[in-house]
Design a protein around this motif. Structure first.
Motif, PDB file in Angstrom:
ATOM      1  N   GLU A 146       0.837  -1.205   0.000  1.00 49.96           N
ATOM      2  CA  GLU A 146       0.000   0.000   0.000  1.00 49.96           C
ATOM      3  C   GLU A 146       0.868   1.250   0.000  1.00 49.96           C
ATOM      4  OE1 GLU A 146      -3.331   0.574  -0.335  1.00 49.96           O
ATOM      5  OE2 GLU A 146      -3.467  -1.569  -0.667  1.00 49.96           O
TER       6      GLU A 146
ATOM      7  N   GLU B 104      -5.099  -2.145  -2.273  1.00 46.36           N
ATOM      8  CA  GLU B 104      -6.328  -1.429  -2.605  1.00 46.36           C
ATOM      9  C   GLU B 104      -6.034  -0.237  -3.511  1.00 46.36           C
ATOM     10  OE1 GLU B 104      -8.659  -0.447   0.871  1.00 46.36           O
ATOM     11  OE2 GLU B 104      -8.353  -2.455   1.701  1.00 46.36           O
ATOM     12  N   LYS B 105      -4.924   0.444  -3.266  1.00 50.62           N
ATOM     13  CA  LYS B 105      -4.563   1.613  -4.075  1.00 50.62           C
ATOM     14  C   LYS B 105      -4.272   1.208  -5.516  1.00 50.62           C
ATOM     15  CE  LYS B 105      -3.136   4.262  -0.125  1.00 50.62           C
ATOM     16  NZ  LYS B 105      -2.138   4.874   0.672  1.00 50.62           N
TER      17      LYS B 105
ATOM     18  N   VAL C 223      -9.586  -6.725  -4.738  1.00 52.42           N
ATOM     19  CA  VAL C 223      -8.444  -6.772  -3.817  1.00 52.42           C
ATOM     20  C   VAL C 223      -8.387  -8.169  -3.229  1.00 52.42           C
ATOM     21  CG1 VAL C 223      -7.449  -5.826  -1.694  1.00 52.42           C
ATOM     22  CG2 VAL C 223      -8.663  -4.316  -3.284  1.00 52.42           C
TER      23      VAL C 223
END
Length: 147
Positions: free
Chosen positions: A7, A72-73, A93
């Motif tokens: 992340e 997630e990004k 994800v």
């Protein structure tokens, strides 16, 4: 590598090219396999898809693509890229070692995930890949190496 580190690396990228493993364009070898007819459109899975470059490429070539990454990004960026390029990809994800996917795929693509795994997890990962492949499915692994 723990999810929080992924992340952070994806989150610090201002441009997709700020992530050192992002190629922006598809793998030349993957393109060659398609051009030579050694890989035909089918149900495909891109594991550790990052910003979605290869998932989007495959979707635009007629594959029914599912793709996931632990970040997630990265998935948020991949979804925006796919929307902009009008490519239909089922992004989500997920962790490759803990995925609950039960579907079978004719093609599983891994560009750079395998080598980032702890060596102790690699056998479990390969067993997971095998469980996701159709009987005559193909698994393509592309690694970073100077050899």
């Amino acid at each position: 590598m723990p999810q929080i580190e992924w992340e952070q690396m994806y989150g610090e990228a201002r441009e997709i090219t700020d992530v050192p493993w992002e190629t922006v364009k598809p793998s030349a070898e993957l393109e060659r396999l398609l051009t030579e007819g050694k890989l035909m459109p089918c149900k495909a899975l891109d594991i550790g898809c990052g910003f979605g470059t290869h998932a989007i490429f495959l979707a635009k070539k007629g594959f029914a693509v599912t793709a996931f990454d632990i970040s997630e990004k990265a998935i948020a960026v991949a979804r925006k890229r796919a929307e902009k390029e009008k490519a239909k990809v089922n992004f989500f994800v997920g962790d490759a070692l803990a995925t609950k996917l039960l579907e079978k795929f004719g093609f599983v693509f891994d560009r750079g995930l395998f080598h980032s795994l702890d060596p102790a997890d690699r056998e479990r990962y390969i067993k997971k890949i095998h469980s996701l492949l159709e009987t005559k499915g193909k698994y393509y692994l592309e690694m970073f190496t100077k050899k």
